[in-house]
Design a protein around this motif. Structure first.
Motif, mmCIF file in Angstrom:
data_model
loop_
_atom_site.group_PDB
_atom_site.id
_atom_site.type_symbol
_atom_site.label_atom_id
_atom_site.label_comp_id
_atom_site.label_asym_id
_atom_site.label_seq_id
_atom_site.Cartn_x
_atom_site.Cartn_y
_atom_site.Cartn_z
ATOM 1 N N TYR A 11 -8.061 -1.102 -7.843
ATOM 2 C CA TYR A 11 -6.958 -1.582 -6.986
ATOM 3 C C TYR A 11 -6.199 -2.680 -7.728
ATOM 4 N N ILE A 12 -4.951 -2.879 -7.308
ATOM 5 C CA ILE A 12 -4.167 -3.991 -7.891
ATOM 6 C C ILE A 12 -3.814 -4.936 -6.744
ATOM 7 N N PRO A 13 -4.363 -6.164 -6.752
ATOM 8 C CA PRO A 13 -4.102 -7.093 -5.637
ATOM 9 C C PRO A 13 -2.613 -7.409 -5.505
ATOM 10 N N ALA A 14 -2.193 -7.737 -4.276
ATOM 11 C CA ALA A 14 -0.798 -8.143 -4.046
ATOM 12 C C ALA A 14 -0.553 -9.482 -4.741
ATOM 13 N N SER A 189 -4.261 -5.028 -1.534
ATOM 14 C CA SER A 189 -3.630 -4.078 -2.469
ATOM 15 C C SER A 189 -2.979 -2.899 -1.751
ATOM 16 N N LYS A 190 -2.051 -2.264 -2.453
ATOM 17 C CA LYS A 190 -1.398 -1.051 -1.929
ATOM 18 C C LYS A 190 -2.426 0.059 -1.755
ATOM 19 N N GLN A 191 -3.369 0.115 -2.717
ATOM 20 C CA GLN A 191 -4.357 1.194 -2.720
ATOM 21 C C GLN A 191 -5.226 1.155 -1.457
ATOM 22 N N ALA A 192 -5.420 -0.055 -0.874
ATOM 23 C CA ALA A 192 -6.309 -0.166 0.300
ATOM 24 C C ALA A 192 -5.514 -0.253 1.606
ATOM 25 N N THR A 193 -4.307 0.293 1.595
ATOM 26 C CA THR A 193 -3.463 0.207 2.800
ATOM 27 C C THR A 193 -4.163 0.792 4.031
ATOM 28 N N GLU A 194 -4.936 1.865 3.818
ATOM 29 C CA GLU A 194 -5.640 2.473 4.958
ATOM 30 C C GLU A 194 -6.627 1.477 5.582
ATOM 31 N N HIS A 195 -7.353 0.756 4.721
ATOM 32 C CA HIS A 195 -8.297 -0.251 5.218
ATOM 33 C C HIS A 195 -7.555 -1.383 5.928
ATOM 34 N N TYR A 196 -6.442 -1.805 5.315
ATOM 35 C CA TYR A 196 -5.651 -2.888 5.928
ATOM 36 C C TYR A 196 -5.195 -2.445 7.319
ATOM 37 N N ASN A 197 -4.692 -1.205 7.400
ATOM 38 C CA ASN A 197 -4.203 -0.723 8.693
ATOM 39 C C ASN A 197 -5.316 -0.658 9.729
ATOM 40 N N SER A 198 -6.493 -0.152 9.315
ATOM 41 C CA SER A 198 -7.546 0.012 10.321
ATOM 42 C C SER A 198 -8.149 -1.339 10.718
ATOM 43 N N LEU A 199 -8.358 -2.229 9.739
ATOM 44 C CA LEU A 199 -9.001 -3.516 10.067
ATOM 45 C C LEU A 199 -8.036 -4.509 10.707
ATOM 46 N N ILE A 200 -6.879 -4.647 10.101
ATOM 47 C CA ILE A 200 -5.966 -5.717 10.520
ATOM 48 C C ILE A 200 -5.033 -5.242 11.637
ATOM 49 N N LEU A 201 -4.409 -4.084 11.436
ATOM 50 C CA LEU A 201 -3.400 -3.676 12.419
ATOM 51 C C LEU A 201 -4.025 -3.010 13.645
ATOM 52 N N GLU A 202 -5.045 -2.151 13.433
ATOM 53 C CA GLU A 202 -5.621 -1.454 14.598
ATOM 54 C C GLU A 202 -6.739 -2.263 15.248
#
Ligand SMILES: Cc1cc2nc3c(=O)[nH]c(=O)nc-3n(C[C@H](O)[C@H](O)[C@H](O)COP(=O)(O)OP(=O)(O)OC[C@H]3O[C@@H](n4cnc5c(N)ncnc54)[C@H](O)[C@@H]3O)c2cc1C
Length: 454
Positions: A11-14, A189-202
């Protein structure tokens, strides 16, 4: 929850946020710890939608009353009515801003984490760091020039917000633990967008919960002061008529989310415990700019269709109390008709049911329709509207009828709007498209007014 499971192999961190501020301690003890920290920031700090004729000020909570007890089984929220001291004029439907503060235990925990427990109450100020490279860097307007770490974390900064990726990336630089560093950097990171969406947004993990997951993460307070959002006031509807109370007090009604209370409602719950004790129960409030969602003396002659769900009944309690007082003060005046549709989880969760029935018996409320969504014979407000569609639409299209909708949720508001569209379709023989256009027109002409809370 295992944070290791959220670390990808690549992954590449933001790009991380950078700090441009420094915190300087003077060594003196800071004594001014009260709810007025944001009030000491001067004229540059604006309070959202504040009226210009009255400044935010600390007022006494004079009393409280539990209107609905929480019930896990039916997911009924605890609802409390507060009586507050008031020094400004208002009309039913107007709102006040309540300036919140963060829970003292959470602040204590954070001070400990940041290794600031010993300096928690020492006077300090923020300044731009000497090697600050960012031209636009400035001091946060919502932190007073002389303050303390405890005051900053209690009264100035929001700790319950959705963390952005750049902040997560920066936080990864403030932990000595490799797994935490990987988790935070990867989540950004962009690569972990799915994790970000499930943990943070959902799942809705907020900043403090992320810190709780990463117990070695210790961002400096000056970094948090620069990048955490301001702790903003929350609006509450005035739930009474000034004619009932002489305008010296006002009432608000709040509901508490049982499993995860919000910042302001949790603060109000704590303050309620202090009423009639040695500790003062004070809260900072201010009157907000009013809009068309209100009931004034001029409205006595016109008709209203009031539709509410849950605590959304609060402003209408003010409307109807005002109407009752106006009728008794001016019996010779012609008065309009008011209809009320109210829905709640259970019959007991309908606020002030006896008062509503008394208004229905008198001339205040011509039609009262109540329903509950749990237990025996459940129903929804939209269903009652559909049952009444002929009368409802006839009443609505009268030139002096206004429909007011107040719901504690955007989804509920949308369902009510859809319900009204169905009534318009059926009674006026319109297509779906024509009915929604008609609703837009009603809104544009001020005949459909709504207050959406969350
Ligand atoms: C014009 C206007 C008038 C309002 N009037 C009232 C009023 O009269 N009474 C009232 O109770 N609220 C009212 N609200 C909502 C109120 O401003 C707050 O949003 C609410 O009390 C939660 O604030 P908090 O700081 O406790 O929660 P936050 O810390 O902001 O909560 C974070 C999240 O938790 C959830 N949450 C917290 N508390 C609740 C709750 N009780 N029900 C559902 N979800 C919740 C929400 O998703 C929220 O985004 C009004 C909002 C607006 C815009």
């Amino acid at each position: 929850m295992s944070i290791g499971a959220y670390i990808l192999s690549e992954y590449i961190p933001a790009k991380p946020l950078v700090g441009n501020l420094e915190l300087c301690f003077t060594g003196e003890e800071h004594t001014q710890i009260d709810a007025s920290a944001q009030l000491r920031c001067g004229e540059v700090l604006k309070f959202p939608f504040a009226r210009t004729d009255s400044k935010p000020r600390s007022v006494v909570i004079k009393g409280s009353k539990v209107l609905v007890a929480a019930d896990k089984e039916t997911e009924t929220k605890r609802v409390v009515e507060l009586t507050l001291e008031s020094s400004f004029g208002y009309q039913p439907g107007d709102t006040i801003g309540v300036v919140p503060s963060n829970n003292s235990e959470i602040v204590e925990r954070l001070l400990h984490r940041l290794q600031l427990s010993e300096q928690a109450d020492t006077t300090c100020h923020l300044k731009l760091s000497l090697n600050c490279a960012k031209k636009s860097a400035k001091l946060p307007a919502h932190i007073p020039s002389a303050t303390s770490p405890r005051e900053i974390l209690t009264h100035c900064l929001s700790l319950n917000f959705v963390p952005q990726k750049q902040l997560l990336s920066a936080l990864s630089g403030f932990t000595s633990n490799e797994q935490e560093r990987g988790f935070l950097a990867c989540l950004s990171s962009k690569q972990a967008t799915e994790h970000y969406n499930s943990l943070i947004l959902e799942k809705g993990l907020v900043f403090m919960e992320i810190l709780d997951l990463c117990e070695n993460c210790r961002p400096p307070l000056c970094f948090l002061a620069e990048h955490l959002p301001r702790l903003l006031p929350r609006p509450y509807s005035i739930a009474n008529s000034p004619l009932e109370t002489g305008g010296q007090v006002l009432r608000i009604i709040y509901s508490l989310l049982n499993h995860k209370p919000g910042v302001t409602t949790r603060m109000l719950e704590e303050l309620v415990k202090q009423i009639n004790t040695q500790q003062p129960a004070n809260v900072v409030i201010y009157p907000r700019l009013n809009n068309a969602f209100r009931y004034t003396e001029q409205d006595l002659g016109s008709n209203q269709i009031l539709i509410a769900v849950g605590t959304g009944l609060a402003p209408f309690l003010g409307f109807l109390a005002h109407k009752e007082k106006l009728i008794s003060q001016q019996p010779q005046r012609e008065k309009g008709h008011s209809w009320l549709y109210i829905g709640a989880k259970t019959p007991e969760a309908i606020l002030k049911r006896d008062q509503l029935k008394a208004w229905h018996k008198s001339t205040v409320l011509e039609r009262l329709r109540m329903c509950h969504s749990r237990g025996d014979s459940p129903g929804y407000v939209q269903e009652m509207m559909a049952e009444d569609s002929e009368d409802l639409v006839k009443f609505l299209i009268k030139h002096d009828t206004v429909i007011y909708v107040c719901a504690d949720g955007a989804k509920i508001s949308q369902s009510i709007a859809n319900g009204l569209c169905l009534c318009l379709q059926k009674v006026l023989h319109l297509t779906e498209e024509e009915a929604s256009r008609q609703l837009m027109e009603l809104k544009a002409h001020g005949k459909y007014r709504e207050d959406v809370w969350l």
